[in-house]
Design an enzyme around this catalytic site. Structure first.
Site, PDB file in Angstrom:
ATOM      1  NE  ARG A  47      -2.926   0.009   3.602  1.00  0.00           N
ATOM      2  CZ  ARG A  47      -2.131   1.053   4.869  1.00  0.00           C
ATOM      3  NH1 ARG A  47      -1.592   2.232   4.707  1.00  0.00           N
ATOM      4  NH2 ARG A  47      -1.841   0.188   5.686  1.00  0.00           N
ATOM      5  CE1 TYR A  99     -16.116   9.593 -17.598  1.00  0.00           C
ATOM      6  CE2 TYR A  99     -15.598  10.474 -15.130  1.00  0.00           C
ATOM      7  CZ  TYR A  99     -16.197   9.360 -16.009  1.00  0.00           C
ATOM      8  OH  TYR A  99     -16.313   8.295 -15.898  1.00  0.00           O
ATOM      9  CG  ASP A 171      -9.472  15.060 -16.511  1.00  0.00           C
ATOM     10  OD1 ASP A 171      -9.197  14.470 -16.802  1.00  0.00           O
ATOM     11  OD2 ASP A 171     -11.444  14.708 -15.629  1.00  0.00           O
ATOM     12  CE  LYS A 196     -11.646   6.819 -19.510  1.00  0.00           C
ATOM     13  NZ  LYS A 196     -12.399   8.084 -18.709  1.00  0.00           N
TER      14      LYS A 196
HETATM   15  C1  LIG Z   1     -13.040   8.058 -17.638  1.00  0.00           C
HETATM   16  C2  LIG Z   1     -12.229   9.399 -17.069  1.00  0.00           C
HETATM   17  C3  LIG Z   1     -12.616   9.616 -16.378  1.00  0.00           C
HETATM   18  C4  LIG Z   1     -12.765   9.078 -14.389  1.00  0.00           C
HETATM   19  O1  LIG Z   1     -12.145   7.739 -14.854  1.00  0.00           O
HETATM   20  P1  LIG Z   1     -12.556   6.034 -14.428  1.00  0.00           P
HETATM   21  O2  LIG Z   1     -10.570   5.569 -14.621  1.00  0.00           O
HETATM   22  O3  LIG Z   1     -12.733   5.093 -15.158  1.00  0.00           O
HETATM   23  O4  LIG Z   1     -11.950   6.728 -12.847  1.00  0.00           O
HETATM   24  C5  LIG Z   1     -12.437  11.094 -15.670  1.00  0.00           C
HETATM   25  N1  LIG Z   1     -12.202  12.452 -15.877  1.00  0.00           N
HETATM   26  C6  LIG Z   1     -12.333  12.142 -18.058  1.00  0.00           C
HETATM   27  C7  LIG Z   1     -12.052  12.471 -18.453  1.00  0.00           C
HETATM   28  C8  LIG Z   1     -12.422  10.541 -17.915  1.00  0.00           C
HETATM   29  O5  LIG Z   1     -12.848  10.857 -19.434  1.00  0.00           O
END
Ligand SMILES: *Cc1c(COP(=O)(O)O)cnc(C)c1O
Length: 374
Positions: A47, A99, A171, A196
Protein backbone atom coordinates in the site's frame (compact mmCIF):
# COMPACT_ATOMS: atom_id res chain seq x y z
CA UNK A 1 14.66 14.03 -24.99
CA UNK A 2 11.50 13.97 -27.04
CA UNK A 3 8.36 12.40 -25.62
CA UNK A 4 8.60 9.36 -27.95
CA UNK A 5 11.99 8.47 -26.41
CA UNK A 6 10.95 9.27 -22.85
CA UNK A 7 7.81 7.13 -23.21
CA UNK A 8 10.06 4.17 -24.04
CA UNK A 9 12.95 4.77 -21.65
CA UNK A 10 11.98 6.99 -18.72
CA UNK A 11 10.58 4.22 -16.52
CA UNK A 12 13.35 1.67 -16.83
CA UNK A 13 14.59 0.74 -13.39
CA UNK A 14 18.35 0.84 -12.89
CA UNK A 15 18.59 -2.72 -11.60
CA UNK A 16 16.12 -4.91 -13.46
CA UNK A 17 17.11 -8.52 -12.64
CA UNK A 18 18.83 -10.66 -15.30
CA UNK A 19 19.31 -7.54 -17.40
CA UNK A 20 15.64 -7.77 -18.33
CA UNK A 21 14.49 -5.12 -20.80
CA UNK A 22 11.03 -5.06 -19.27
CA UNK A 23 10.70 -4.58 -15.52
CA UNK A 24 9.34 -7.66 -13.74
CA UNK A 25 5.88 -7.55 -12.22
CA UNK A 26 6.32 -7.46 -8.43
CA UNK A 27 3.16 -8.79 -6.77
CA UNK A 28 4.63 -9.17 -3.29
CA UNK A 29 2.59 -7.27 -0.70
CA UNK A 30 5.48 -7.17 1.74
CA UNK A 31 9.24 -6.76 1.48
CA UNK A 32 12.00 -8.18 3.63
CA UNK A 33 13.09 -5.84 6.33
CA UNK A 34 16.83 -5.17 6.42
CA UNK A 35 18.55 -6.31 9.63
CA UNK A 36 18.88 -2.72 10.80
CA UNK A 37 15.03 -2.74 10.71
CA UNK A 38 14.98 0.80 9.33
CA UNK A 39 13.67 -0.12 5.89
CA UNK A 40 16.38 1.69 4.00
CA UNK A 41 15.46 -0.46 1.04
CA UNK A 42 12.73 1.49 -0.60
CA UNK A 43 9.79 -0.85 -0.10
CA UNK A 44 8.16 -2.31 2.98
CA UNK A 45 4.48 -2.87 2.25
CA UNK A 46 2.59 -2.60 -1.05
CA UNK A 47 0.00 0.00 0.00
CA UNK A 48 2.91 2.31 0.81
CA UNK A 49 4.92 1.58 -2.30
CA UNK A 50 5.61 -0.97 -5.02
CA UNK A 51 8.26 -0.94 -7.76
CA UNK A 52 5.73 -1.07 -10.62
CA UNK A 53 3.73 1.80 -9.14
CA UNK A 54 6.91 3.81 -8.55
CA UNK A 55 7.90 3.30 -12.20
CA UNK A 56 4.47 4.48 -13.36
CA UNK A 57 4.59 7.54 -11.10
CA UNK A 58 8.09 8.35 -12.27
CA UNK A 59 7.31 8.17 -15.98
CA UNK A 60 4.08 10.17 -15.85
CA UNK A 61 5.72 12.92 -13.77
CA UNK A 62 8.43 12.99 -16.43
CA UNK A 63 6.03 13.05 -19.40
CA UNK A 64 3.92 15.85 -17.87
CA UNK A 65 6.92 17.81 -16.62
CA UNK A 66 5.79 17.66 -12.99
CA UNK A 67 7.88 17.02 -9.89
CA UNK A 68 5.85 14.23 -8.27
CA UNK A 69 3.00 11.98 -9.17
CA UNK A 70 0.69 9.70 -7.23
CA UNK A 71 -1.06 6.72 -8.79
CA UNK A 72 -4.57 5.63 -7.79
CA UNK A 73 -6.93 2.76 -8.49
CA UNK A 74 -8.92 4.79 -11.07
CA UNK A 75 -9.22 8.25 -12.55
CA UNK A 76 -12.19 8.79 -10.26
CA UNK A 77 -10.10 7.91 -7.20
CA UNK A 78 -7.42 10.37 -8.38
CA UNK A 79 -10.03 13.13 -8.79
CA UNK A 80 -11.58 12.34 -5.39
CA UNK A 81 -8.24 12.66 -3.61
CA UNK A 82 -7.83 16.21 -4.91
CA UNK A 83 -11.12 17.12 -3.20
CA UNK A 84 -10.29 15.08 -0.08
CA UNK A 85 -7.10 17.09 0.23
CA UNK A 86 -9.14 20.28 0.77
CA UNK A 87 -10.72 21.39 4.06
CA UNK A 88 -14.40 21.60 4.98
CA UNK A 89 -15.64 25.05 4.01
CA UNK A 90 -13.37 25.32 0.97
CA UNK A 91 -15.01 26.36 -2.28
CA UNK A 92 -14.37 24.65 -5.63
CA UNK A 93 -15.15 26.03 -9.08
CA UNK A 94 -15.71 23.28 -11.64
CA UNK A 95 -16.92 23.12 -15.24
CA UNK A 96 -20.59 22.56 -15.90
CA UNK A 97 -19.79 20.13 -18.70
CA UNK A 98 -17.02 18.07 -17.09
CA UNK A 99 -16.89 14.29 -17.24
CA UNK A 100 -20.14 13.58 -15.41
CA UNK A 101 -18.45 11.30 -12.85
CA UNK A 102 -16.37 14.20 -11.51
CA UNK A 103 -19.47 16.33 -11.19
CA UNK A 104 -21.24 13.49 -9.35
CA UNK A 105 -18.29 13.06 -6.96
CA UNK A 106 -18.52 16.73 -6.02
CA UNK A 107 -22.30 16.97 -5.79
CA UNK A 108 -23.08 13.62 -4.20
CA UNK A 109 -20.08 13.10 -1.94
CA UNK A 110 -17.97 16.14 -1.21
CA UNK A 111 -20.73 18.67 -0.66
CA UNK A 112 -21.83 16.44 2.25
CA UNK A 113 -18.31 16.62 3.61
CA UNK A 114 -18.36 20.39 3.69
CA UNK A 115 -17.03 21.55 0.32
CA UNK A 116 -19.07 24.08 -1.58
CA UNK A 117 -19.08 23.98 -5.36
CA UNK A 118 -20.01 26.32 -8.18
CA UNK A 119 -20.38 24.86 -11.66
CA UNK A 120 -19.62 27.38 -14.38
CA UNK A 121 -19.10 27.59 -18.10
CA UNK A 122 -15.27 27.48 -18.15
CA UNK A 123 -15.25 29.15 -21.58
CA UNK A 124 -16.79 32.25 -20.03
CA UNK A 125 -13.87 33.86 -18.19
CA UNK A 126 -16.11 36.57 -16.73
CA UNK A 127 -18.32 33.87 -15.20
CA UNK A 128 -15.24 32.15 -13.76
CA UNK A 129 -14.07 35.44 -12.22
CA UNK A 130 -17.51 36.12 -10.77
CA UNK A 131 -17.68 32.68 -9.23
CA UNK A 132 -14.58 33.33 -7.10
CA UNK A 133 -15.25 33.81 -3.37
CA UNK A 134 -12.87 34.42 -0.47
CA UNK A 135 -13.12 30.70 0.34
CA UNK A 136 -12.32 29.55 -3.23
CA UNK A 137 -9.47 27.10 -2.94
CA UNK A 138 -9.54 25.20 -6.24
CA UNK A 139 -10.47 25.72 -9.88
CA UNK A 140 -10.99 22.46 -11.77
CA UNK A 141 -10.64 22.37 -15.53
CA UNK A 142 -11.14 19.63 -18.09
CA UNK A 143 -9.94 20.43 -21.59
CA UNK A 144 -10.84 19.22 -24.14
CA UNK A 145 -13.92 18.18 -22.20
CA UNK A 146 -15.63 14.82 -22.37
CA UNK A 147 -17.94 14.46 -24.33
CA UNK A 148 -18.44 17.96 -25.79
CA UNK A 149 -14.73 18.58 -26.54
CA UNK A 150 -14.99 22.14 -25.30
CA UNK A 151 -11.62 23.84 -24.90
CA UNK A 152 -10.99 26.13 -21.94
CA UNK A 153 -8.15 28.60 -21.64
CA UNK A 154 -5.78 27.08 -19.09
CA UNK A 155 -3.45 30.09 -18.87
CA UNK A 156 -6.21 32.66 -18.35
CA UNK A 157 -7.99 30.54 -15.75
CA UNK A 158 -4.71 29.95 -13.90
CA UNK A 159 -4.25 33.73 -13.83
CA UNK A 160 -7.68 34.17 -12.21
CA UNK A 161 -6.81 31.44 -9.69
CA UNK A 162 -3.43 32.98 -8.86
CA UNK A 163 -5.04 36.30 -8.00
CA UNK A 164 -7.44 34.54 -5.65
CA UNK A 165 -4.95 32.15 -4.02
CA UNK A 166 -6.69 29.12 -5.46
CA UNK A 167 -4.93 26.08 -6.93
CA UNK A 168 -5.70 24.86 -10.42
CA UNK A 169 -6.24 21.31 -11.56
CA UNK A 170 -6.51 20.17 -15.19
CA UNK A 171 -8.09 16.84 -16.08
CA UNK A 172 -5.85 16.04 -19.07
CA UNK A 173 -7.37 12.61 -19.81
CA UNK A 174 -8.61 13.36 -23.33
CA UNK A 175 -5.36 14.94 -24.57
CA UNK A 176 -2.79 12.81 -22.66
CA UNK A 177 0.70 14.28 -22.04
CA UNK A 178 1.48 13.68 -25.71
CA UNK A 179 -0.90 16.37 -26.96
CA UNK A 180 -1.07 18.83 -24.08
CA UNK A 181 1.09 19.76 -21.08
CA UNK A 182 -1.03 21.90 -18.76
CA UNK A 183 1.97 22.78 -16.53
CA UNK A 184 3.33 24.90 -19.39
CA UNK A 185 0.30 27.18 -18.91
CA UNK A 186 0.80 27.49 -15.17
CA UNK A 187 -1.54 24.97 -13.56
CA UNK A 188 -0.65 23.31 -10.25
CA UNK A 189 -1.95 19.75 -10.70
CA UNK A 190 -2.76 17.47 -13.61
CA UNK A 191 -5.14 14.55 -13.20
CA UNK A 192 -5.57 11.61 -15.57
CA UNK A 193 -7.74 8.61 -15.91
CA UNK A 194 -4.89 6.45 -17.24
CA UNK A 195 -7.58 3.88 -18.06
CA UNK A 196 -8.03 5.81 -21.32
CA UNK A 197 -5.36 6.95 -23.80
CA UNK A 198 -2.37 6.55 -21.48
CA UNK A 199 -2.79 2.79 -20.96
CA UNK A 200 -4.58 2.66 -24.30
CA UNK A 201 -5.61 -0.99 -24.56
CA UNK A 202 -8.86 -1.09 -22.54
CA UNK A 203 -7.37 -3.56 -20.07
CA UNK A 204 -6.13 -1.58 -17.05
CA UNK A 205 -8.00 0.76 -14.71
CA UNK A 206 -5.96 3.41 -12.92
CA UNK A 207 -5.57 7.13 -12.40
CA UNK A 208 -2.88 9.59 -11.46
CA UNK A 209 -2.36 12.98 -9.85
CA UNK A 210 0.71 14.90 -11.03
CA UNK A 211 1.98 17.84 -8.98
CA UNK A 212 3.97 20.62 -10.60
CA UNK A 213 6.00 21.01 -7.41
CA UNK A 214 6.02 19.85 -3.85
CA UNK A 215 3.50 21.88 -1.83
CA UNK A 216 1.32 21.42 1.26
CA UNK A 217 -1.44 20.16 -1.00
CA UNK A 218 0.79 17.64 -2.81
CA UNK A 219 1.92 16.42 0.62
CA UNK A 220 -1.72 15.85 1.53
CA UNK A 221 -2.32 13.94 -1.71
CA UNK A 222 0.65 11.74 -0.81
CA UNK A 223 -0.68 11.24 2.73
CA UNK A 224 -4.14 10.28 1.49
CA UNK A 225 -2.65 7.91 -1.10
CA UNK A 226 -0.74 5.86 1.47
CA UNK A 227 -3.10 6.21 4.46
CA UNK A 228 -6.45 5.74 2.69
CA UNK A 229 -4.89 3.35 0.19
CA UNK A 230 -6.91 3.69 -3.05
CA UNK A 231 -3.82 2.46 -4.91
CA UNK A 232 -3.67 0.57 -8.23
CA UNK A 233 -2.57 -3.05 -8.35
CA UNK A 234 1.01 -3.71 -9.51
CA UNK A 235 -0.39 -5.51 -12.55
CA UNK A 236 -2.49 -2.51 -13.58
CA UNK A 237 0.63 -0.34 -13.22
CA UNK A 238 2.63 -2.82 -15.30
CA UNK A 239 0.00 -2.89 -18.06
CA UNK A 240 -0.24 0.89 -18.03
CA UNK A 241 3.53 1.14 -18.38
CA UNK A 242 3.42 -1.20 -21.35
CA UNK A 243 0.77 0.99 -22.96
CA UNK A 244 2.81 4.14 -22.38
CA UNK A 245 5.63 2.88 -24.60
CA UNK A 246 3.41 3.25 -27.67
CA UNK A 247 1.30 6.17 -26.41
CA UNK A 248 2.96 8.90 -28.53
CA UNK A 249 2.45 7.03 -31.81
CA UNK A 250 -1.02 5.82 -30.80
CA UNK A 251 -2.17 9.32 -29.87
CA UNK A 252 -0.73 10.88 -33.04
CA UNK A 253 -2.24 8.22 -35.27
CA UNK A 254 -5.62 8.40 -33.49
CA UNK A 255 -5.60 12.20 -33.79
CA UNK A 256 -4.91 12.05 -37.52
CA UNK A 257 -7.70 9.57 -38.17
CA UNK A 258 -10.06 11.49 -35.87
CA UNK A 259 -9.43 14.72 -37.79
CA UNK A 260 -10.25 13.05 -41.11
CA UNK A 261 -13.39 11.48 -39.64
CA UNK A 262 -14.45 14.79 -38.08
CA UNK A 263 -14.11 16.46 -41.50
CA UNK A 264 -16.15 13.70 -43.10
CA UNK A 265 -18.87 13.94 -40.42
CA UNK A 266 -18.97 17.75 -40.46
CA UNK A 267 -19.78 17.64 -44.19
CA UNK A 268 -22.31 14.81 -43.95
CA UNK A 269 -25.93 15.86 -44.62
CA UNK A 270 -27.22 13.60 -41.81
CA UNK A 271 -24.95 15.16 -39.23
CA UNK A 272 -26.13 18.33 -37.55
CA UNK A 273 -22.78 19.25 -36.05
CA UNK A 274 -19.47 17.58 -35.31
CA UNK A 275 -17.55 18.59 -32.19
CA UNK A 276 -13.80 18.32 -32.70
CA UNK A 277 -11.23 20.99 -31.76
CA UNK A 278 -9.18 20.19 -34.87
CA UNK A 279 -11.88 21.40 -37.28
CA UNK A 280 -10.92 24.81 -38.69
CA UNK A 281 -14.37 26.25 -38.03
CA UNK A 282 -14.59 24.86 -34.50
CA UNK A 283 -15.32 27.75 -32.08
CA UNK A 284 -12.19 27.18 -29.96
CA UNK A 285 -9.95 25.95 -32.77
CA UNK A 286 -7.37 28.73 -32.37
CA UNK A 287 -7.12 28.16 -28.63
CA UNK A 288 -6.85 24.39 -29.11
CA UNK A 289 -4.06 24.95 -31.63
CA UNK A 290 -2.24 27.13 -29.14
CA UNK A 291 -2.63 24.74 -26.18
CA UNK A 292 -2.25 21.40 -27.89
CA UNK A 293 0.83 19.92 -29.56
CA UNK A 294 0.71 18.20 -32.93
CA UNK A 295 -2.85 16.87 -32.75
CA UNK A 296 -6.29 17.36 -31.25
CA UNK A 297 -6.95 13.93 -29.78
CA UNK A 298 -8.72 10.75 -30.74
CA UNK A 299 -12.09 11.71 -29.24
CA UNK A 300 -14.89 13.46 -31.09
CA UNK A 301 -18.62 13.70 -30.84
CA UNK A 302 -21.34 14.47 -33.33
CA UNK A 303 -25.03 15.24 -33.30
CA UNK A 304 -27.09 13.23 -35.72
CA UNK A 305 -29.74 15.19 -37.62
CA UNK A 306 -32.85 14.01 -35.79
CA UNK A 307 -33.67 12.97 -32.25
CA UNK A 308 -32.39 10.50 -29.68
CA UNK A 309 -33.97 7.58 -31.56
CA UNK A 310 -32.25 8.51 -34.82
CA UNK A 311 -28.88 8.78 -33.05
CA UNK A 312 -29.29 5.41 -31.35
CA UNK A 313 -30.34 3.81 -34.64
CA UNK A 314 -27.18 5.11 -36.34
CA UNK A 315 -25.06 3.71 -33.53
CA UNK A 316 -26.81 0.34 -33.75
CA UNK A 317 -26.13 0.01 -37.51
CA UNK A 318 -22.33 0.23 -37.06
CA UNK A 319 -20.48 -3.00 -37.76
CA UNK A 320 -16.82 -2.27 -37.05
CA UNK A 321 -17.07 0.46 -34.41
CA UNK A 322 -17.99 -1.17 -31.10
CA UNK A 323 -20.81 0.05 -28.88
CA UNK A 324 -19.17 0.57 -25.51
CA UNK A 325 -18.29 3.26 -23.05
CA UNK A 326 -14.73 4.53 -22.42
CA UNK A 327 -12.20 6.01 -24.81
CA UNK A 328 -8.54 6.06 -25.80
CA UNK A 329 -8.24 2.36 -26.64
CA UNK A 330 -6.87 0.75 -29.80
CA UNK A 331 -10.41 -0.16 -30.89
CA UNK A 332 -12.93 2.51 -31.92
CA UNK A 333 -15.85 2.84 -29.51
CA UNK A 334 -19.13 4.67 -29.81
CA UNK A 335 -21.61 5.66 -27.13
CA UNK A 336 -24.91 7.47 -26.81
CA UNK A 337 -23.72 9.58 -23.90
CA UNK A 338 -27.03 11.06 -22.73
CA UNK A 339 -28.28 7.52 -22.00
CA UNK A 340 -25.59 6.93 -19.39
CA UNK A 341 -25.46 10.42 -17.89
CA UNK A 342 -27.93 11.50 -15.21
CA UNK A 343 -30.90 13.78 -15.82
CA UNK A 344 -29.93 17.41 -16.24
CA UNK A 345 -26.85 16.55 -18.30
CA UNK A 346 -25.46 19.15 -20.71
CA UNK A 347 -25.07 16.43 -23.34
CA UNK A 348 -27.55 16.75 -26.25
CA UNK A 349 -29.92 13.80 -26.80
CA UNK A 350 -28.83 13.29 -30.41
CA UNK A 351 -25.12 13.19 -29.58
CA UNK A 352 -22.86 10.21 -30.20
CA UNK A 353 -19.37 10.15 -28.76
CA UNK A 354 -16.77 8.40 -30.87
CA UNK A 355 -13.38 7.32 -29.60
CA UNK A 356 -11.21 6.73 -32.65
CA UNK A 357 -8.90 3.73 -32.44
CA UNK A 358 -6.17 2.38 -34.68
CA UNK A 359 -8.29 0.82 -37.42
CA UNK A 360 -7.80 2.24 -40.92
CA UNK A 361 -9.46 5.50 -41.84
CA UNK A 362 -11.11 3.90 -44.87
CA UNK A 363 -12.71 1.12 -42.84
CA UNK A 364 -13.97 3.48 -40.14
CA UNK A 365 -15.33 5.95 -42.67
CA UNK A 366 -17.08 3.20 -44.63
CA UNK A 367 -18.70 1.93 -41.41
CA UNK A 368 -19.98 5.41 -40.52
CA UNK A 369 -21.05 6.07 -44.08
CA UNK A 370 -23.28 3.02 -44.26
CA UNK A 371 -24.69 3.57 -40.75
CA UNK A 372 -25.62 7.16 -41.63
CA UNK A 373 -26.91 6.32 -45.10
CA UNK A 374 -30.14 4.58 -44.12
C1 LIG B 1 -12.97 8.25 -17.62
C2 LIG B 1 -12.69 9.60 -17.13
C3 LIG B 1 -12.54 9.87 -15.76
C4 LIG B 1 -12.73 8.79 -14.71
O1 LIG B 1 -11.76 7.82 -14.80
P1 LIG B 1 -11.98 6.25 -14.33
O2 LIG B 1 -10.64 5.65 -14.56
O3 LIG B 1 -13.07 5.70 -15.18
O4 LIG B 1 -12.38 6.30 -12.89
C5 LIG B 1 -12.24 11.16 -15.38
N1 LIG B 1 -12.12 12.16 -16.29
C6 LIG B 1 -12.29 11.94 -17.61
C7 LIG B 1 -12.15 13.09 -18.57
C8 LIG B 1 -12.58 10.66 -18.08
O5 LIG B 1 -12.75 10.46 -19.40
Amino acid sequence: MDIESRAVHAAKSERAPFGAIVDPLVMSTTFECPSSSDYESRYSYSRLGNPNRAALEQIIANLEGGSHSFAFASGSAAASVMFQALNPGDHVIAPRDSYYGVRAILEQIFVRWGLSVTFVDMLDLVAVKHAVRPSTRMIWMETPSNPLLRVSNIGEICEIARKSNAVTVVDNTVATPVLQNPFVFGCDFVVHSTTKGIAGHSDATAGIVVARSQTDLSERVSLIQTKCGAVPSPFDCWLTLRGIRTMPIRMRSGSQTALAIARFLAEHPRVEVCHYPGLENYPQHALAKYQMIGGFGALLSFQVAGDKKTAIAVKNRLQLITRATSLGGVESLIEHRASVEPAGTQTPENLLRLSVGLESLDDLRADLESALAE
